[in-house]
Design a protein around this motif. Structure first.
Motif, PDB file in Angstrom:
ATOM      1  N   ASP A   5       0.814  -1.207   0.000  1.00  0.00           N
ATOM      2  CA  ASP A   5       0.000   0.000   0.000  1.00  0.00           C
ATOM      3  C   ASP A   5       0.852   1.262   0.000  1.00  0.00           C
ATOM      4  O   ASP A   5       0.468   2.279  -0.555  1.00  0.00           O
ATOM      5  CB  ASP A   5      -0.938   0.031   1.204  1.00  0.00           C
ATOM      6  CG  ASP A   5      -2.002  -1.051   1.128  1.00  0.00           C
ATOM      7  OD1 ASP A   5      -2.240  -1.573   0.017  1.00  0.00           O
ATOM      8  OD2 ASP A   5      -2.590  -1.363   2.163  1.00  0.00           O
ATOM      9  N   SER A   6       2.012   1.202   0.632  1.00  0.00           N
ATOM     10  CA  SER A   6       2.858   2.396   0.725  1.00  0.00           C
ATOM     11  C   SER A   6       3.666   2.643  -0.551  1.00  0.00           C
ATOM     12  O   SER A   6       4.338   3.657  -0.665  1.00  0.00           O
ATOM     13  CB  SER A   6       3.797   2.296   1.922  1.00  0.00           C
ATOM     14  OG  SER A   6       4.758   1.293   1.695  1.00  0.00           O
ATOM     15  N   LEU A   7       3.587   1.740  -1.509  1.00  0.00           N
ATOM     16  CA  LEU A   7       4.399   1.881  -2.720  1.00  0.00           C
ATOM     17  C   LEU A   7       3.727   2.689  -3.830  1.00  0.00           C
ATOM     18  O   LEU A   7       4.359   3.054  -4.787  1.00  0.00           O
ATOM     19  CB  LEU A   7       4.768   0.500  -3.275  1.00  0.00           C
ATOM     20  CG  LEU A   7       5.723  -0.315  -2.421  1.00  0.00           C
ATOM     21  CD1 LEU A   7       6.001  -1.643  -3.101  1.00  0.00           C
ATOM     22  CD2 LEU A   7       7.017   0.424  -2.181  1.00  0.00           C
ATOM     23  N   TYR A   8       2.457   2.965  -3.712  1.00  0.00           N
ATOM     24  CA  TYR A   8       1.815   3.704  -4.789  1.00  0.00           C
ATOM     25  C   TYR A   8       1.617   5.164  -4.397  1.00  0.00           C
ATOM     26  O   TYR A   8       1.568   5.506  -3.229  1.00  0.00           O
ATOM     27  CB  TYR A   8       0.486   3.068  -5.193  1.00  0.00           C
ATOM     28  CG  TYR A   8      -0.593   3.203  -4.158  1.00  0.00           C
ATOM     29  CD1 TYR A   8      -1.450   4.295  -4.168  1.00  0.00           C
ATOM     30  CD2 TYR A   8      -0.756   2.252  -3.169  1.00  0.00           C
ATOM     31  CE1 TYR A   8      -2.442   4.428  -3.210  1.00  0.00           C
ATOM     32  CE2 TYR A   8      -1.741   2.391  -2.208  1.00  0.00           C
ATOM     33  CZ  TYR A   8      -2.589   3.475  -2.242  1.00  0.00           C
ATOM     34  OH  TYR A   8      -3.552   3.607  -1.294  1.00  0.00           O
ATOM     35  N   LEU A   9       1.534   5.998  -5.393  1.00  0.00           N
ATOM     36  CA  LEU A   9       1.320   7.420  -5.152  1.00  0.00           C
ATOM     37  C   LEU A   9      -0.161   7.719  -5.352  1.00  0.00           C
ATOM     38  O   LEU A   9      -0.713   7.472  -6.413  1.00  0.00           O
ATOM     39  CB  LEU A   9       2.145   8.261  -6.127  1.00  0.00           C
ATOM     40  CG  LEU A   9       3.652   8.073  -6.033  1.00  0.00           C
ATOM     41  CD1 LEU A   9       4.340   8.816  -7.163  1.00  0.00           C
ATOM     42  CD2 LEU A   9       4.161   8.559  -4.697  1.00  0.00           C
ATOM     43  N   VAL A  10      -0.819   8.228  -4.335  1.00  0.00           N
ATOM     44  CA  VAL A  10      -2.234   8.514  -4.417  1.00  0.00           C
ATOM     45  C   VAL A  10      -2.488   9.684  -5.353  1.00  0.00           C
ATOM     46  O   VAL A  10      -3.299   9.626  -6.253  1.00  0.00           O
ATOM     47  CB  VAL A  10      -2.802   8.818  -3.021  1.00  0.00           C
ATOM     48  CG1 VAL A  10      -4.256   9.219  -3.107  1.00  0.00           C
ATOM     49  CG2 VAL A  10      -2.630   7.630  -2.109  1.00  0.00           C
ATOM     50  N   GLU A  11      -1.751  10.734  -5.149  1.00  0.00           N
ATOM     51  CA  GLU A  11      -1.934  11.931  -5.958  1.00  0.00           C
ATOM     52  C   GLU A  11      -0.563  12.468  -6.323  1.00  0.00           C
ATOM     53  O   GLU A  11       0.300  12.617  -5.468  1.00  0.00           O
ATOM     54  CB  GLU A  11      -2.693  12.986  -5.150  1.00  0.00           C
ATOM     55  CG  GLU A  11      -3.054  14.209  -5.934  1.00  0.00           C
ATOM     56  CD  GLU A  11      -3.869  15.183  -5.089  1.00  0.00           C
ATOM     57  OE1 GLU A  11      -3.635  16.378  -5.250  1.00  0.00           O
ATOM     58  OE2 GLU A  11      -4.681  14.735  -4.280  1.00  0.00           O
ATOM     59  N   ILE A  12      -0.375  12.752  -7.573  1.00  0.00           N
ATOM     60  CA  ILE A  12       0.912  13.269  -8.018  1.00  0.00           C
ATOM     61  C   ILE A  12       0.817  14.792  -8.029  1.00  0.00           C
ATOM     62  O   ILE A  12       0.048  15.377  -8.778  1.00  0.00           O
ATOM     63  CB  ILE A  12       1.289  12.737  -9.403  1.00  0.00           C
ATOM     64  CG1 ILE A  12       1.398  11.213  -9.337  1.00  0.00           C
ATOM     65  CG2 ILE A  12       2.575  13.371  -9.896  1.00  0.00           C
ATOM     66  CD1 ILE A  12       1.671  10.554 -10.663  1.00  0.00           C
ATOM     67  N   SER A  13       1.588  15.397  -7.173  1.00  0.00           N
ATOM     68  CA  SER A  13       1.541  16.851  -7.051  1.00  0.00           C
ATOM     69  C   SER A  13       2.408  17.499  -8.128  1.00  0.00           C
ATOM     70  O   SER A  13       3.275  16.853  -8.712  1.00  0.00           O
ATOM     71  CB  SER A  13       2.019  17.268  -5.665  1.00  0.00           C
ATOM     72  OG  SER A  13       3.382  16.967  -5.527  1.00  0.00           O
ATOM     73  N   PRO A  14       2.202  18.774  -8.380  1.00  0.00           N
ATOM     74  CA  PRO A  14       3.002  19.485  -9.398  1.00  0.00           C
ATOM     75  C   PRO A  14       4.499  19.459  -9.111  1.00  0.00           C
ATOM     76  O   PRO A  14       5.304  19.545 -10.028  1.00  0.00           O
ATOM     77  CB  PRO A  14       2.469  20.916  -9.332  1.00  0.00           C
ATOM     78  CG  PRO A  14       1.126  20.812  -8.728  1.00  0.00           C
ATOM     79  CD  PRO A  14       1.157  19.612  -7.823  1.00  0.00           C
ATOM     80  N   GLU A  15       4.876  19.325  -7.833  1.00  0.00           N
ATOM     81  CA  GLU A  15       6.311  19.287  -7.506  1.00  0.00           C
ATOM     82  C   GLU A  15       7.022  18.116  -8.178  1.00  0.00           C
ATOM     83  O   GLU A  15       8.211  18.149  -8.399  1.00  0.00           O
ATOM     84  CB  GLU A  15       6.536  19.192  -5.991  1.00  0.00           C
ATOM     85  CG  GLU A  15       6.074  20.381  -5.197  1.00  0.00           C
ATOM     86  CD  GLU A  15       4.694  20.166  -4.599  1.00  0.00           C
ATOM     87  OE1 GLU A  15       4.427  19.073  -4.079  1.00  0.00           O
ATOM     88  OE2 GLU A  15       3.897  21.093  -4.650  1.00  0.00           O
ATOM     89  N   GLU A  20      14.501  15.721 -10.061  1.00  0.00           N
ATOM     90  CA  GLU A  20      15.218  15.385  -8.837  1.00  0.00           C
ATOM     91  C   GLU A  20      14.278  14.773  -7.804  1.00  0.00           C
ATOM     92  O   GLU A  20      14.650  13.848  -7.089  1.00  0.00           O
ATOM     93  CB  GLU A  20      15.913  16.611  -8.265  1.00  0.00           C
ATOM     94  CG  GLU A  20      17.097  17.059  -9.088  1.00  0.00           C
ATOM     95  CD  GLU A  20      17.765  18.300  -8.533  1.00  0.00           C
ATOM     96  OE1 GLU A  20      17.569  18.615  -7.348  1.00  0.00           O
ATOM     97  OE2 GLU A  20      18.480  18.956  -9.299  1.00  0.00           O
ATOM     98  N   LEU A  21      13.070  15.293  -7.731  1.00  0.00           N
ATOM     99  CA  LEU A  21      12.102  14.724  -6.794  1.00  0.00           C
ATOM    100  C   LEU A  21      11.700  13.314  -7.209  1.00  0.00           C
ATOM    101  O   LEU A  21      11.549  12.431  -6.365  1.00  0.00           O
ATOM    102  CB  LEU A  21      10.866  15.619  -6.677  1.00  0.00           C
ATOM    103  CG  LEU A  21      11.094  16.948  -5.960  1.00  0.00           C
ATOM    104  CD1 LEU A  21       9.852  17.822  -6.057  1.00  0.00           C
ATOM    105  CD2 LEU A  21      11.461  16.713  -4.503  1.00  0.00           C
ATOM    106  N   TRP A  22      11.531  13.087  -8.500  1.00  0.00           N
ATOM    107  CA  TRP A  22      11.230  11.741  -8.986  1.00  0.00           C
ATOM    108  C   TRP A  22      12.379  10.799  -8.661  1.00  0.00           C
ATOM    109  O   TRP A  22      12.169   9.674  -8.221  1.00  0.00           O
ATOM    110  CB  TRP A  22      10.981  11.743 -10.496  1.00  0.00           C
ATOM    111  CG  TRP A  22       9.569  12.018 -10.867  1.00  0.00           C
ATOM    112  CD1 TRP A  22       9.098  13.149 -11.462  1.00  0.00           C
ATOM    113  CD2 TRP A  22       8.430  11.183 -10.657  1.00  0.00           C
ATOM    114  NE1 TRP A  22       7.742  13.054 -11.629  1.00  0.00           N
ATOM    115  CE2 TRP A  22       7.301  11.857 -11.144  1.00  0.00           C
ATOM    116  CE3 TRP A  22       8.257   9.918 -10.079  1.00  0.00           C
ATOM    117  CZ2 TRP A  22       6.026  11.318 -11.096  1.00  0.00           C
ATOM    118  CZ3 TRP A  22       6.978   9.390 -10.029  1.00  0.00           C
ATOM    119  CH2 TRP A  22       5.882  10.074 -10.533  1.00  0.00           C
ATOM    120  N   ALA A  23      13.598  11.262  -8.881  1.00  0.00           N
ATOM    121  CA  ALA A  23      14.771  10.425  -8.602  1.00  0.00           C
ATOM    122  C   ALA A  23      14.831  10.064  -7.128  1.00  0.00           C
ATOM    123  O   ALA A  23      15.097   8.913  -6.772  1.00  0.00           O
ATOM    124  CB  ALA A  23      16.046  11.144  -9.030  1.00  0.00           C
ATOM    125  N   ALA A  24      14.555  11.018  -6.266  1.00  0.00           N
ATOM    126  CA  ALA A  24      14.564  10.751  -4.826  1.00  0.00           C
ATOM    127  C   ALA A  24      13.495   9.732  -4.461  1.00  0.00           C
ATOM    128  O   ALA A  24      13.725   8.838  -3.634  1.00  0.00           O
ATOM    129  CB  ALA A  24      14.353  12.051  -4.050  1.00  0.00           C
TER     130      ALA A  24
END
Length: 83
Positions: A5-15, A20-24
């Motif tokens: 459950d913790s592996l999926y992203l519920v909402e993808i924010s504009p950030e 770099e944020l994707w890589a992190a």
């Protein structure tokens, strides 16, 4: 499970438009997967250790203890590198 459950992203924010944020996020998820895999490996080795201890096979016991120590150190390394 809670782990999955913790592996999926519920909402993808504009950030997350920032690479770099994707890589992190990818690094964080990869570390979680690696840690879960190592814990599963430790569990398997522990079960094997129990069987081998009862059989009295010292060579196999020594090999499994070395493997257990190696995998345990990998888990510790993941915990340290996270900080």
């Amino acid at each position: 499970s809670g782990y999955v459950d913790s592996l999926y992203l519920v909402e993808i924010s504009p950030e997350f438009a920032d690479r770099e944020l994707w890589a992190a996020e990818i690094i964080k998820v990869a570390r979680m997967i690696k840690k879960a895999s190592l814990k599963r490996e430790i569990s398997t080795i522990s079960s094997q250790l129990s069987v081998v201890q009862k059989s009295g096979d010292e060579a196999k016991l020594k090999k499994l203890l070395v493997e257990f120590a190696k995998v345990s150190e990998e888990v510790k390394g993941l915990n340290i590198s996270k900080a």
